[in-house]
Design a protein around this motif. Structure first.
Motif, PDB file in Angstrom:
ATOM      1  N   GLU A  73       0.784  -0.991   0.163  1.00  0.00           N
ATOM      2  CA  GLU A  73      -0.194  -0.245  -0.206  1.00  0.00           C
ATOM      3  C   GLU A  73       0.650   1.648   0.565  1.00  0.00           C
ATOM      4  OE1 GLU A  73      -4.361  -1.416   1.989  1.00  0.00           O
ATOM      5  OE2 GLU A  73      -2.498  -0.008   3.271  1.00  0.00           O
ATOM      6  N   LEU A  74       0.467   2.262  -0.899  1.00  0.00           N
ATOM      7  CA  LEU A  74       1.182   3.682  -0.680  1.00  0.00           C
ATOM      8  C   LEU A  74       0.497   4.313  -1.481  1.00  0.00           C
ATOM      9  CD1 LEU A  74       3.976   2.781  -4.031  1.00  0.00           C
ATOM     10  CD2 LEU A  74       2.029   1.484  -3.837  1.00  0.00           C
ATOM     11  N   GLU A  75       1.624   5.576  -1.395  1.00  0.00           N
ATOM     12  CA  GLU A  75       0.166   6.638  -1.725  1.00  0.00           C
ATOM     13  C   GLU A  75      -0.141   6.782  -3.656  1.00  0.00           C
ATOM     14  OE1 GLU A  75      -0.782  10.505  -2.598  1.00  0.00           O
ATOM     15  OE2 GLU A  75       1.123  10.054  -3.118  1.00  0.00           O
ATOM     16  N   SER A  76      -1.524   7.307  -3.924  1.00  0.00           N
ATOM     17  CA  SER A  76      -1.998   6.907  -5.684  1.00  0.00           C
ATOM     18  C   SER A  76      -0.457   7.662  -6.247  1.00  0.00           C
ATOM     19  CB  SER A  76      -2.943   6.879  -6.007  1.00  0.00           C
ATOM     20  OG  SER A  76      -3.476   7.166  -6.906  1.00  0.00           O
ATOM     21  N   SER A  77      -0.044   8.640  -5.571  1.00  0.00           N
ATOM     22  CA  SER A  77       0.531   9.736  -7.131  1.00  0.00           C
ATOM     23  C   SER A  77       2.110   9.364  -7.399  1.00  0.00           C
ATOM     24  CB  SER A  77       0.315  11.183  -6.640  1.00  0.00           C
ATOM     25  OG  SER A  77       1.092  11.396  -5.421  1.00  0.00           O
ATOM     26  N   PHE A  78       2.696   8.198  -6.216  1.00  0.00           N
ATOM     27  CA  PHE A  78       4.076   7.874  -6.185  1.00  0.00           C
ATOM     28  C   PHE A  78       3.928   6.205  -7.901  1.00  0.00           C
ATOM     29  CE2 PHE A  78       7.256   4.350  -5.520  1.00  0.00           C
ATOM     30  CZ  PHE A  78       8.273   5.383  -5.010  1.00  0.00           C
ATOM     31  N   LEU A  79       2.511   6.284  -7.793  1.00  0.00           N
ATOM     32  CA  LEU A  79       2.416   5.370  -9.144  1.00  0.00           C
ATOM     33  C   LEU A  79       2.530   5.909 -10.412  1.00  0.00           C
ATOM     34  CD1 LEU A  79       0.485   2.774  -7.097  1.00  0.00           C
ATOM     35  CD2 LEU A  79       2.542   2.317  -8.063  1.00  0.00           C
ATOM     36  N   VAL A  80       1.641   7.139 -10.167  1.00  0.00           N
ATOM     37  CA  VAL A  80       1.355   7.786 -11.355  1.00  0.00           C
ATOM     38  C   VAL A  80       1.275   9.343 -11.017  1.00  0.00           C
ATOM     39  CG1 VAL A  80      -0.816   7.970 -13.600  1.00  0.00           C
ATOM     40  CG2 VAL A  80      -0.611   6.090 -12.565  1.00  0.00           C
TER      41      VAL A  80
ATOM     42  N   CYS B  42      -3.762  13.106  -5.229  1.00  0.00           N
ATOM     43  CA  CYS B  42      -2.483  12.741  -4.062  1.00  0.00           C
ATOM     44  C   CYS B  42      -3.574  12.248  -2.879  1.00  0.00           C
ATOM     45  CB  CYS B  42      -2.623  14.781  -4.722  1.00  0.00           C
ATOM     46  SG  CYS B  42      -1.134  14.246  -5.942  1.00  0.00           S
ATOM     47  N   GLY B  43      -2.116  11.708  -2.177  1.00  0.00           N
ATOM     48  CA  GLY B  43      -2.671  11.917  -0.723  1.00  0.00           C
ATOM     49  C   GLY B  43      -3.374  10.177  -0.735  1.00  0.00           C
ATOM     50  N   ARG B  44      -3.732   9.853  -1.360  1.00  0.00           N
ATOM     51  CA  ARG B  44      -4.691   9.346  -1.072  1.00  0.00           C
ATOM     52  C   ARG B  44      -3.655   6.918  -1.224  1.00  0.00           C
ATOM     53  NH1 ARG B  44      -9.858  10.513  -4.629  1.00  0.00           N
ATOM     54  NH2 ARG B  44     -10.503  12.340  -3.263  1.00  0.00           N
ATOM     55  N   VAL B  45      -3.998   6.798  -0.577  1.00  0.00           N
ATOM     56  CA  VAL B  45      -3.684   4.915  -0.827  1.00  0.00           C
ATOM     57  C   VAL B  45      -4.325   4.245  -1.924  1.00  0.00           C
ATOM     58  CG1 VAL B  45      -3.417   3.777   0.807  1.00  0.00           C
ATOM     59  CG2 VAL B  45      -3.040   5.832   1.716  1.00  0.00           C
TER      60      VAL B  45
END
Ligand SMILES: [Zn+2]
Length: 283
Positions: free
Chosen positions: A14-21, A26-29
């Motif tokens: 589980e990681l922050e969504s905007s790390f992936l795209v 932003c800010g959501r997991v």
């Protein structure tokens, strides 16, 4: 008789969504899988990527590991009747924390295969916490154990044949030394692309915050320029591969540079998990 690819399930993160795209939610997991791949039917079994060391190590990046007993590499290989000692080569798309965490579960005479540029980059201090000390120290042990590490210079050599039907090529995206692994299966070429693509839907099919479908969205986690990332994705999509297999998303079926199907998750065909669930569905 062509080669087959089995998907290994090393647990989710589980990681922050905007790390992936980039710029997404932003800010959501988000919860994503971490896959590895077992190539069977060739001269030797080959593993591509080994997942993350343990749940605790993901905390060092502020991420959550969801690795359970059934996700252990030994268990995942045993689903296909393979033991770690049977594996001839362990290839790495790159050396990030979630890709090379279990190499020390394999004997030193199973050879780890990396693009040399990636090993250099892993100790450059750039993207520092993503290359954890125990994983890299283990690779240094291998460097000092003859036969246990093989380094390629793919940017200069061009694609290399590892065994008949398996080719390594510089990915030119995500990290400085990432490599793609091409596998010639009975049903055409399948390319394991590591993290050059994180999310087919939001980067390639309907790229988020983009002005057009051909303008792929980049990840929130890459080491080169955005132009380079886009070009690396373009190269993949137009490489002639019939299947593209990322590490954190379901495989995609490709025709003429477009995604025409997704795998959810296992299938009759060249790419499968041990327990088939559903078939390919249209993108
Ligand atoms: Zn990854």
């Amino acid at each position: 008789m062509g080669l087959e690819i089995k998907i290994l399930d090393f647990g989710d993160i589980e990681l922050e969504s905007s790390f992936l795209v980039l710029g997404r939610d932003c800010g959501r997991v988000r919860r994503v899988p971490v896959y590895g791949f077992l190539i069977l039917g060739g001269q030797y079994p080959i593993v591509v990527d080994t997942g993350y060391r343990d749940n605790a190590i993901m905390e060092t990046l502020g991420m959550r590991g969801l690795q359970f007993h059934e996700n252990m590499v030994e268990r995942q290989l045993a689903n296909h009747g393979v033991r770690p000692g049977d594996v001839r080569y362990i290839c790495h798309t790159h050396l990030h924390i979630d890709h090379a965490g279990k190499d020390d579960h394999f004997p030193m005479n199973s050879t780890v295969v990396i693009n040399r540029r990636e090993l250099e980059y892993s100790v450059s201090g750039l993207m520092h916490p993503q290359y954890p000390k125990p994983d890299i120290m283990h690779l240094v042990e291998r460097l000092h154990t003859p036969g246990s590490l093989r380094l390629e210079d793919l940017e200069m050599s061009g694609p290399i044949e590892l065994i008949p039907g398996v080719y390594l090529e510089a990915a030119e995206g995500h990290t400085e030394g990432s490599m793609n692994v091409h596998v010639d299966t009975n049903d055409g070429r399948a390319t394991i692309c590591g993290d050059v693509i994180y999310d087919f839907n939001d980067q390639i099919i309907e790229p988020v915050r983009s002005f057009g479908p051909e303008e792929y969205q980049v990840t929130g986690n890459h080491s080169g320029s955005k132009r380079r990332e886009k070009a690396a994705m373009r190269k993949l999509m137009h490489s002639g591969a019939k299947y593209i297999l990322p590490v954190h998303d379901k495989p995609a079926k490709i025709e003429a540079g477009r995604v025409v199907g997704r795998l959810d998750m296992a299938i009759p065909g060249p790419v499968s998990q041990s327990v088939p669930r559903r078939d390919w569905f249209p993108a």
